[in-house]
Design an enzyme around this catalytic site. Sequence first.
Site, PDB file in Angstrom:
ATOM      1  N   THR A  22       0.851  -1.188   0.000  1.00  0.00           N
ATOM      2  CA  THR A  22       0.000   0.000   0.000  1.00  0.00           C
ATOM      3  C   THR A  22       0.884   1.235   0.000  1.00  0.00           C
ATOM      4  O   THR A  22       1.995   1.223   0.539  1.00  0.00           O
ATOM      5  CB  THR A  22      -1.007   0.014   1.176  1.00  0.00           C
ATOM      6  OG1 THR A  22      -2.008   1.013   0.928  1.00  0.00           O
ATOM      7  CG2 THR A  22      -0.352   0.286   2.515  1.00  0.00           C
ATOM      8  N   CYS A  28      -2.818   7.896   7.730  1.00  0.00           N
ATOM      9  CA  CYS A  28      -3.389   6.541   7.687  1.00  0.00           C
ATOM     10  C   CYS A  28      -2.398   5.543   8.285  1.00  0.00           C
ATOM     11  O   CYS A  28      -1.202   5.809   8.346  1.00  0.00           O
ATOM     12  CB  CYS A  28      -3.672   6.133   6.243  1.00  0.00           C
ATOM     13  SG  CYS A  28      -4.874   7.169   5.395  1.00  0.00           S
ATOM     14  N   HIS A  45      -5.487  -0.664   5.007  1.00  0.00           N
ATOM     15  CA  HIS A  45      -5.071   0.737   4.901  1.00  0.00           C
ATOM     16  C   HIS A  45      -6.137   1.551   5.641  1.00  0.00           C
ATOM     17  O   HIS A  45      -7.134   1.965   5.048  1.00  0.00           O
ATOM     18  CB  HIS A  45      -4.967   1.137   3.429  1.00  0.00           C
ATOM     19  CG  HIS A  45      -4.405   2.512   3.203  1.00  0.00           C
ATOM     20  ND1 HIS A  45      -3.366   2.726   2.335  1.00  0.00           N
ATOM     21  CD2 HIS A  45      -4.726   3.721   3.712  1.00  0.00           C
ATOM     22  CE1 HIS A  45      -3.090   4.041   2.309  1.00  0.00           C
ATOM     23  NE2 HIS A  45      -3.914   4.652   3.133  1.00  0.00           N
TER      24      HIS A  45
END
Length: 161
Positions: A22, A28, A45
Amino acid sequence: MEIIKIGMADLGVAKSPDRLRTTGLGSCVGVVLYDSVHKVAGMAHVMLPESSLGKGGEIAIGKYADTAIPRLIQDMKLAGASTTNMVAKLAGGAQMFAFLGKSDSMRIGPRNVEACKMALQQAKIKVVAEDTGGNCGRTIEFDAATGLLQIRTVNQGVKEV
């Protein structure tokens, strides 16, 4: 070997020899779960700490720590993993912007990390490595064959945990 890309507010599972990746982890948090016995890995994520922050209607399961982690565990079990073997690695949760006030609502990165740790604790999954906080973005890639998490950080290079 396939690289499975996990988008924002998304999650996925891979078995050895595949990898999960990711990008764009700022505030995040990239949550990686791994069962080294069955070589099954999962990645989420996570964008926000709690699904209660959602604006009504249907929520994106992968977007929130309190919904993404339980779903990731469930999906990994369907792929042959065992919760008793699972460990976690975390990356991200940066404070991307400096704010004058100390408003808790602006601490999204640290709140995301706290929420992920709380959800993992509730599931009795130990965090064995983390690269969280700071103020720069990260890209992570997890190898389901070796259990290594590669973290690329802007201006800080690459490290493996």
